[in-house]
Design a protein around this motif. Structure first.
Motif, PDB file in Angstrom:
ATOM      1  N   LYS A 182       0.837  -1.198   0.000  1.00  0.00           N
ATOM      2  CA  LYS A 182       0.000   0.000   0.000  1.00  0.00           C
ATOM      3  C   LYS A 182       0.870   1.246   0.000  1.00  0.00           C
ATOM      4  CE  LYS A 182      -3.766  -2.170   2.620  1.00  0.00           C
ATOM      5  NZ  LYS A 182      -4.573  -2.110   3.869  1.00  0.00           N
ATOM      6  N   ILE A 183       0.408   2.275  -0.698  1.00  0.00           N
ATOM      7  CA  ILE A 183       1.073   3.575  -0.689  1.00  0.00           C
ATOM      8  C   ILE A 183       0.050   4.623  -0.261  1.00  0.00           C
ATOM      9  CG2 ILE A 183       2.013   5.403  -2.159  1.00  0.00           C
ATOM     10  CD1 ILE A 183       3.519   3.321  -3.698  1.00  0.00           C
ATOM     11  N   THR A 184       0.439   5.442   0.695  1.00  0.00           N
ATOM     12  CA  THR A 184      -0.412   6.547   1.139  1.00  0.00           C
ATOM     13  C   THR A 184       0.251   7.855   0.754  1.00  0.00           C
ATOM     14  OG1 THR A 184      -1.317   5.286   3.001  1.00  0.00           O
ATOM     15  CG2 THR A 184      -1.478   7.687   3.120  1.00  0.00           C
ATOM     16  N   TYR A 185      -0.507   8.723   0.085  1.00  0.00           N
ATOM     17  CA  TYR A 185       0.020  10.013  -0.350  1.00  0.00           C
ATOM     18  C   TYR A 185      -1.007  11.091  -0.035  1.00  0.00           C
ATOM     19  CZ  TYR A 185       1.870  13.712  -3.304  1.00  0.00           C
ATOM     20  OH  TYR A 185       2.360  14.911  -3.754  1.00  0.00           O
ATOM     21  N   ASN A 186      -0.603  12.075   0.765  1.00  0.00           N
ATOM     22  CA  ASN A 186      -1.510  13.160   1.168  1.00  0.00           C
ATOM     23  C   ASN A 186      -2.828  12.637   1.738  1.00  0.00           C
ATOM     24  OD1 ASN A 186       0.283  15.151   0.551  1.00  0.00           O
ATOM     25  ND2 ASN A 186      -0.781  15.899  -1.256  1.00  0.00           N
ATOM     26  N   GLY A 187      -2.730  11.581   2.527  1.00  0.00           N
ATOM     27  CA  GLY A 187      -3.917  11.035   3.179  1.00  0.00           C
ATOM     28  C   GLY A 187      -4.728  10.078   2.332  1.00  0.00           C
ATOM     29  N   ASN A 188      -4.341   9.868   1.081  1.00  0.00           N
ATOM     30  CA  ASN A 188      -5.047   8.944   0.187  1.00  0.00           C
ATOM     31  C   ASN A 188      -4.241   7.657   0.056  1.00  0.00           C
ATOM     32  OD1 ASN A 188      -7.135  10.903  -0.643  1.00  0.00           O
ATOM     33  ND2 ASN A 188      -5.400  11.952  -1.593  1.00  0.00           N
ATOM     34  N   THR A 189      -4.900   6.523   0.197  1.00  0.00           N
ATOM     35  CA  THR A 189      -4.207   5.238   0.179  1.00  0.00           C
ATOM     36  C   THR A 189      -4.630   4.403  -1.023  1.00  0.00           C
ATOM     37  OG1 THR A 189      -3.983   5.193   2.584  1.00  0.00           O
ATOM     38  CG2 THR A 189      -3.790   3.086   1.440  1.00  0.00           C
ATOM     39  N   CYS A 190      -3.638   3.769  -1.649  1.00  0.00           N
ATOM     40  CA  CYS A 190      -3.884   2.864  -2.768  1.00  0.00           C
ATOM     41  C   CYS A 190      -3.253   1.515  -2.441  1.00  0.00           C
ATOM     42  CB  CYS A 190      -3.285   3.434  -4.054  1.00  0.00           C
ATOM     43  SG  CYS A 190      -3.486   2.372  -5.496  1.00  0.00           S
ATOM     44  N   ASP A 191      -4.030   0.462  -2.547  1.00  0.00           N
ATOM     45  CA  ASP A 191      -3.544  -0.900  -2.317  1.00  0.00           C
ATOM     46  C   ASP A 191      -3.225  -1.516  -3.679  1.00  0.00           C
ATOM     47  OD1 ASP A 191      -3.040  -3.517  -1.706  1.00  0.00           O
ATOM     48  OD2 ASP A 191      -4.811  -3.788  -0.436  1.00  0.00           O
ATOM     49  N   GLN A 194      -4.576  -4.852  -5.131  1.00  0.00           N
ATOM     50  CA  GLN A 194      -5.957  -4.928  -5.610  1.00  0.00           C
ATOM     51  C   GLN A 194      -6.124  -4.341  -7.014  1.00  0.00           C
ATOM     52  OE1 GLN A 194      -8.295  -6.589  -3.695  1.00  0.00           O
ATOM     53  NE2 GLN A 194      -6.431  -7.009  -2.522  1.00  0.00           N
ATOM     54  N   LEU A 195      -5.036  -3.886  -7.620  1.00  0.00           N
ATOM     55  CA  LEU A 195      -5.130  -3.254  -8.932  1.00  0.00           C
ATOM     56  C   LEU A 195      -4.670  -4.190 -10.039  1.00  0.00           C
ATOM     57  CD1 LEU A 195      -3.783   0.338  -8.188  1.00  0.00           C
ATOM     58  CD2 LEU A 195      -6.149  -0.458  -8.214  1.00  0.00           C
ATOM     59  N   LYS A 196      -5.268  -4.010 -11.220  1.00  0.00           N
ATOM     60  CA  LYS A 196      -4.878  -4.778 -12.400  1.00  0.00           C
ATOM     61  C   LYS A 196      -3.895  -3.966 -13.240  1.00  0.00           C
ATOM     62  CE  LYS A 196      -9.051  -5.369 -14.051  1.00  0.00           C
ATOM     63  NZ  LYS A 196      -9.901  -4.668 -13.085  1.00  0.00           N
ATOM     64  N   ALA A 197      -3.330  -4.609 -14.249  1.00  0.00           N
ATOM     65  CA  ALA A 197      -2.305  -3.973 -15.085  1.00  0.00           C
ATOM     66  C   ALA A 197      -2.869  -2.915 -16.024  1.00  0.00           C
ATOM     67  CB  ALA A 197      -1.558  -5.030 -15.894  1.00  0.00           C
ATOM     68  N   THR A 198      -4.173  -2.693 -15.991  1.00  0.00           N
ATOM     69  CA  THR A 198      -4.788  -1.642 -16.816  1.00  0.00           C
ATOM     70  C   THR A 198      -5.454  -0.574 -15.944  1.00  0.00           C
ATOM     71  OG1 THR A 198      -6.759  -3.041 -17.008  1.00  0.00           O
ATOM     72  CG2 THR A 198      -5.174  -3.120 -18.830  1.00  0.00           C
ATOM     73  N   ASP A 199      -5.068  -0.513 -14.671  1.00  0.00           N
ATOM     74  CA  ASP A 199      -5.754   0.363 -13.711  1.00  0.00           C
ATOM     75  C   ASP A 199      -5.014   1.676 -13.441  1.00  0.00           C
ATOM     76  OD1 ASP A 199      -7.996  -1.150 -13.353  1.00  0.00           O
ATOM     77  OD2 ASP A 199      -7.293  -2.164 -11.542  1.00  0.00           O
ATOM     78  N   TRP A 200      -4.400   2.252 -14.457  1.00  0.00           N
ATOM     79  CA  TRP A 200      -3.722   3.539 -14.255  1.00  0.00           C
ATOM     80  C   TRP A 200      -4.694   4.599 -13.726  1.00  0.00           C
ATOM     81  CZ3 TRP A 200       0.711   6.210 -13.902  1.00  0.00           C
ATOM     82  CH2 TRP A 200       0.658   7.593 -14.075  1.00  0.00           C
ATOM     83  N   ASP A 201      -5.828   4.765 -14.386  1.00  0.00           N
ATOM     84  CA  ASP A 201      -6.789   5.799 -13.980  1.00  0.00           C
ATOM     85  C   ASP A 201      -7.306   5.555 -12.562  1.00  0.00           C
ATOM     86  OD1 ASP A 201      -6.598   7.188 -16.375  1.00  0.00           O
ATOM     87  OD2 ASP A 201      -8.196   6.038 -17.330  1.00  0.00           O
ATOM     88  N   LYS A 202      -7.505   4.305 -12.223  1.00  0.00           N
ATOM     89  CA  LYS A 202      -7.985   3.962 -10.880  1.00  0.00           C
ATOM     90  C   LYS A 202      -6.940   4.330  -9.833  1.00  0.00           C
ATOM     91  CE  LYS A 202     -10.158   0.114  -8.402  1.00  0.00           C
ATOM     92  NZ  LYS A 202     -10.581  -1.312  -8.512  1.00  0.00           N
ATOM     93  N   MET A 203      -5.673   4.059 -10.123  1.00  0.00           N
ATOM     94  CA  MET A 203      -4.592   4.401  -9.203  1.00  0.00           C
ATOM     95  C   MET A 203      -4.504   5.913  -9.006  1.00  0.00           C
ATOM     96  SD  MET A 203      -1.242   5.701  -9.014  1.00  0.00           S
ATOM     97  CE  MET A 203      -0.754   5.703 -10.724  1.00  0.00           C
ATOM     98  N   VAL A 204      -4.592   6.661 -10.117  1.00  0.00           N
ATOM     99  CA  VAL A 204      -4.540   8.125 -10.051  1.00  0.00           C
ATOM    100  C   VAL A 204      -5.660   8.663  -9.164  1.00  0.00           C
ATOM    101  CG1 VAL A 204      -4.865  10.235 -11.413  1.00  0.00           C
ATOM    102  CG2 VAL A 204      -3.353   8.426 -12.254  1.00  0.00           C
ATOM    103  N   LYS A 205      -6.856   8.123  -9.324  1.00  0.00           N
ATOM    104  CA  LYS A 205      -8.007   8.580  -8.538  1.00  0.00           C
ATOM    105  C   LYS A 205      -7.839   8.238  -7.064  1.00  0.00           C
ATOM    106  CE  LYS A 205     -13.052   8.457  -8.424  1.00  0.00           C
ATOM    107  NZ  LYS A 205     -14.281   7.942  -9.079  1.00  0.00           N
ATOM    108  N   GLN A 206      -7.395   7.014  -6.766  1.00  0.00           N
ATOM    109  CA  GLN A 206      -7.270   6.593  -5.371  1.00  0.00           C
ATOM    110  C   GLN A 206      -6.219   7.405  -4.614  1.00  0.00           C
ATOM    111  OE1 GLN A 206      -6.736   2.355  -4.969  1.00  0.00           O
ATOM    112  NE2 GLN A 206      -8.726   1.877  -5.874  1.00  0.00           N
ATOM    113  N   LEU A 207      -5.158   7.826  -5.304  1.00  0.00           N
ATOM    114  CA  LEU A 207      -4.103   8.605  -4.648  1.00  0.00           C
ATOM    115  C   LEU A 207      -4.338  10.113  -4.743  1.00  0.00           C
ATOM    116  CD1 LEU A 207      -0.864   6.611  -5.550  1.00  0.00           C
ATOM    117  CD2 LEU A 207      -1.973   6.802  -3.321  1.00  0.00           C
TER     118      LEU A 207
END
Length: 266
Positions: A182-191, A194-207
């Motif tokens: 998991k990475i937490t940035y400015n209070g936003n956490t991304c696991d 749980q992400l797939k290899a096509t989840d760039w947009d999802k990662m951007v939103k979660q962080l």
């Protein structure tokens, strides 16, 4: 926008000014160490009493640049006469009067500490103990990178050998596994597990990396994401294997639109 630039690993704070040994102690997981070495190299210059001079400008392909005078050498508007070997140059210009040779010894350019199971590496400059960069790889890059190709048009054998060494050195620095933490940035956490290899947009939103504030400078503003802090630089490099020569094709490894690596540096 104020950004949180304090770094933690498993809840333990660390600084990029810490020594690598301090961070190794915080991580407390086995690692391997790889040194990137610059091989011994030689610099050559030839001189003629008539004022001409020449220098060896590329050890990779043996190229030599010849100038009729020192003034020509210092004039950026005057092009050199190029020769592929010393023998060819002597045939055209006659025997030189003096030769200057300097040998540069082998040296360590950077040292990588690699956590294969955790999916990241930490590098230092040369043999220094100070952290230069942390790279986190959410994808198994060793399996995704295209194999080295020797089919390079107009390349000399020595140039191809040098490129092959660079390719192999970089591969050695890559972790064998992918980051699934998991990475937490400015209070936003991304696991990332749980992400797939096509989840760039999802990662951007979660962080919380959406919007122009995190745009990459230059023409490809939407391609990567980066913070703007002067204290700690964090860059999320995006990658896709659609039509790429650097990565294996979607037919080989499936479609990818994700993070190639997350770079943390001073």
């Amino acid at each position: 926008m104020e950004e949180d630039t304090i770094l933690y690993y498993n809840g333990k704070q660390f600084l990029l000014t810490n020594s690598i040994q301090e961070l190794i102690g915080i991580i407390n997981v086995p690692y391997r160490k790889e040194e990137m070495i610059e091989n011994t190299s030689i610099s050559k210059r030839w001189y003629w009493k008539k004022g001409a001079l020449a220098y060896w400008y590329s050890e990779d392909d043996g190229g030599i640049r010849f100038f009729k005078s020192k003034e020509d050498y210092e004039n950026v508007d005057i092009s050199a006469t190029e020769y592929s070997s010393e023998k060819e140059m002597i045939r055209a210009q006659g025997m030189y009067d003096s030769l200057y040779v300097k040998e540069y010894p082998e040296k360590v350019l950077s040292t990588f500490y690699i956590w294969d199971e955790l999916g990241f590496n930490i590098s230092t400059r040369g043999t220094s103990d100070t952290i230069a960069r942390i790279c986190i790889f959410p994808l198994p890059m060793r399996a995704i990178r295209s194999p080295f190709s020797k089919n390079k048009p107009n390349s000399q054998p020595k140039a191809i050998a040098a490129e092959k060494k660079d390719y192999e050195d970089y591969t050695r620095s890559l972790p064998k596994g992918a980051f699934k933490g998991k990475i937490t940035y400015n209070g936003n956490t991304c696991d990332f597990s749980q992400l797939k290899a096509t989840d760039w947009d999802k990662m951007v939103k979660q962080l919380g990396l959406e919007g122009a504030y995190y745009d990459d400078p230059g023409d490809s503003k939407q391609w990567s994401r980066r913070n703007r802090s002067y204290e700690v630089h964090i860059t999320f490099n995006r990658m896709t294997n659609e039509g790429s020569i650097d990565y294996r094709s979607p037919d080989e490894v499936g479609s990818i639109d994700f993070v190639e690596k997350i770079i943390i540096s001073k």
